[in-house]
Enzyme design. Structure first.
Site, PDB file in Angstrom:
ATOM      1  N   CYS A  46      39.762  36.019  35.101  1.00 67.33           N
ATOM      2  CA  CYS A  46      40.639  36.528  36.374  1.00 67.33           C
ATOM      3  C   CYS A  46      40.725  35.835  37.270  1.00 67.33           C
ATOM      4  O   CYS A  46      41.689  36.382  38.204  1.00 67.33           O
ATOM      5  CB  CYS A  46      40.237  38.064  36.528  1.00 67.33           C
ATOM      6  SG  CYS A  46      38.667  38.166  36.942  1.00 67.33           S
ATOM      7  N   ARG A  99      42.258  48.050  36.199  1.00 68.69           N
ATOM      8  CA  ARG A  99      42.536  46.804  35.538  1.00 68.69           C
ATOM      9  C   ARG A  99      43.867  46.829  34.788  1.00 68.69           C
ATOM     10  O   ARG A  99      44.208  47.874  34.460  1.00 68.69           O
ATOM     11  CB  ARG A  99      41.367  46.384  34.521  1.00 68.69           C
ATOM     12  CG  ARG A  99      40.271  45.970  35.219  1.00 68.69           C
ATOM     13  CD  ARG A  99      40.162  44.733  35.731  1.00 68.69           C
ATOM     14  NE  ARG A  99      39.094  44.186  36.641  1.00 68.69           N
ATOM     15  CZ  ARG A  99      38.364  44.359  37.632  1.00 68.69           C
ATOM     16  NH1 ARG A  99      39.148  45.174  38.463  1.00 68.69           N
ATOM     17  NH2 ARG A  99      37.138  43.858  38.086  1.00 68.69           N
ATOM     18  N   ARG A 118      37.782  51.148  38.845  1.00 67.19           N
ATOM     19  CA  ARG A 118      37.766  49.709  38.366  1.00 67.19           C
ATOM     20  C   ARG A 118      39.137  49.578  37.783  1.00 67.19           C
ATOM     21  O   ARG A 118      39.421  49.626  36.436  1.00 67.19           O
ATOM     22  CB  ARG A 118      36.634  49.147  37.520  1.00 67.19           C
ATOM     23  CG  ARG A 118      36.614  48.201  37.182  1.00 67.19           C
ATOM     24  CD  ARG A 118      35.679  48.015  35.996  1.00 67.19           C
ATOM     25  NE  ARG A 118      35.637  46.409  35.388  1.00 67.19           N
ATOM     26  CZ  ARG A 118      35.311  45.322  35.944  1.00 67.19           C
ATOM     27  NH1 ARG A 118      34.544  45.260  36.953  1.00 67.19           N
ATOM     28  NH2 ARG A 118      35.201  44.147  35.227  1.00 67.19           N
ATOM     29  N   GLU A 147      43.376  42.022  28.769  1.00 62.04           N
ATOM     30  CA  GLU A 147      42.744  42.671  30.033  1.00 62.04           C
ATOM     31  C   GLU A 147      42.773  41.559  31.317  1.00 62.04           C
ATOM     32  O   GLU A 147      42.258  40.655  31.015  1.00 62.04           O
ATOM     33  CB  GLU A 147      41.679  43.414  29.811  1.00 62.04           C
ATOM     34  CG  GLU A 147      40.962  44.146  30.825  1.00 62.04           C
ATOM     35  CD  GLU A 147      39.997  43.590  31.478  1.00 62.04           C
ATOM     36  OE1 GLU A 147      39.407  44.268  32.314  1.00 62.04           O
ATOM     37  OE2 GLU A 147      39.511  42.525  31.367  1.00 62.04           O
TER      38      GLU A 147
END
Length: 428
Positions: free
Chosen positions: A71, A156, A154, A110
């Site tokens: 990421c 995502r 969190r 993801e």
């Protein structure tokens, strides 16, 4: 039984999620050598190393491709070079190559939430076009564990695709009212917990003094408190220091009111807040608002802030900022969950944890009422990875791996919605 790939596997979040649905992992890849060995210990499979060195035809046939590709190129915390990142930017090409060559029925990806907005949304539009171009219907959504009964905020970006369409697919309901809080996953005074340092204790006591001095008839600010703006006068509304001449800047004050008279351009920049040094002709609206609000706060409270400021100025810049996310609560910093990031000291209600990040050991959330950092096992619970037996050997590597991991509960719910009616696999 559906077969899946676990690419860029890390600690194996996708593996845990798909295995819980009765799926079989036939191939994994992970470039980090220690994580490869841990994956073998935890799952009995030794991942291949760099996926870029694996011939696409050598990858086994499979039904689901799972990938939490790196990421860093798209994260707000990184340099945001995207596909231009020399280290990781081209890994999405490998995902496309595998999808094109093997044509699995499904994929699950993801990444950070910022992927959707990266490069004015051009990056995601290009990625989606390429995924559709190799034969998939694609959907994407931002999801966070705290919506599914896991006490961690969190967010995502999850991306799913199917070669046979997604009419059967509905994103899992993310409105859980389980009542689970951060206290439910914390151990009480665990022996292995690392206490906060003397410096961290001192800075939090200084911020506690700020909370006690702040007028009781006023709400604490909901905007981030940037103390370096207290006394600063450099231009920010219609221009920036970068767009101003040396003569203009020398008539202003920088961080904490430091005079800029007689200084060179380089010296002036060093005396400005870090958020004011960017090479911009004009600041974005949100930054203008934050600067204005902080200067107004200082003007209203100058009498007591001037006595308090010398105490905060002795600490590094990341300690000189406060994000108070406990509006209306008691002003006692030790009652809350605290995280120290580059953006400042963040204080949150003890309901959810801030996002676990793959950064430094100083950014591990602090359990205020026990004056300690969260433990590795507590962090694993926040990623729904309780069952992992083998973990990295050092604290720094543990935090990096956990911060990079996909949350197992969220991934499991998305996967279940994606494959629940697959006619070639079992009903799930």
């Amino acid at each position: 039984m559906l077969r899946f790939l676990d690419l860029f596997a890390g600690l194996g979040g996708f593996h845990l999620a798909l295995k819980s649905l009765g799926c079989d992992c036939v191939f994994a890849s992970e470039i980090d050598e220690e994580l490869r060995q841990l994956y073998r210990q935890n799952f009995g499979i030794l991942p291949e190393g760099d996926i870029r060195s694996v011939p696409v035809e050598a990858i086994p046939e499979h039904d689901i491709l799972c990938a939490g590709f790196p990421c860093q190129p798209f994260s707000k915390a990184g340099d945001q070079k995207g596909f231009e990142c020399p280290q990781w930017g081209n890994l999405f090409d490998n995902v496309i190559d595998i999808l094109w060559h093997h044509s699995p029925r499904y994929f699950m990806l993801e990444n950070v939430a910022n992927l959707q907005k990266h490069n004015n949304e051009k990056t995601w539009r290009d990625m989606k076009r390429r995924l559709e171009g190799v034969g998939y219907q694609v959907r994407e959504r931002k999801l966070s564990p705290h919506r599914f009964g896991v006490p961690q905020i969190r967010e995502r970006m999850f991306i799913v695709g199917s070669r046979t369409g997604l009419d059967h697919f509905t994103w899992p309901d993310g409105n859980s009212n389980s009542g689970v809080t951060i206290r439910d996953i914390l151990d009480k005074h665990p022996r292995q917990a690392r206490p906060i340092s003397d410096q961290v204790h001192k800075i939090l006591e200084v911020w506690q003094e700020f909370l006690e001095l702040y007028p009781t008839d006023e709400q604490l600010p909901s905007f981030p408190i940037w103390t370096m703006e207290f006394g600063a006068t450099y231009p920010y509304e219609n221009t920036t220091p970068y767009a101003s001449s040396l003569n203009e800047l020398q008539s202003y004050s920088g961080s904490h009111g430091i005079g800029l008279q007689g200084l060179s351009t380089i010296e002036i920049m060093s005396y400005l807040p870090s958020h004011a040094r960017r090479k911009q002709e004009k600041f974005p609206a949100w930054k203008v608002n934050y600067i204005r609000q902080n200067r107004e706060l200082y003007a209203r409270n100058k009498s007591w802030l001037d006595r308090w400021l010398p105490k905060i100025k002795q600490f590094p810049p990341s300690f000189q900022k406060l994000e108070w996310n406990c509006k209306g609560e008691q002003r006692h910093i030790w009652d809350y969950i605290i995280q120290i990031r580059a953006s400042g000291v963040r204080v949150k209600r003890p309901v959810t944890s801030p996002s676990l990040v793959s950064m430094t050991t100083t950014q591990i959330p602090i359990v205020g009422w026990e004056r300690r950092y969260m433990t590795m096992r507590e962090s694993l619970r926040l990623q729904s990875m309780d069952e992992l037996t083998h973990v990295p050997s050092t604290l720094g590597r543990q935090i990096k791996a956990i911060g990079n991991a996909v949350n197992v509960d969220v991934a499991q719910k998305v996967a279940h919605a994606l494959i629940k009616n697959d006619e070639n696999g079992r009903q799930t």
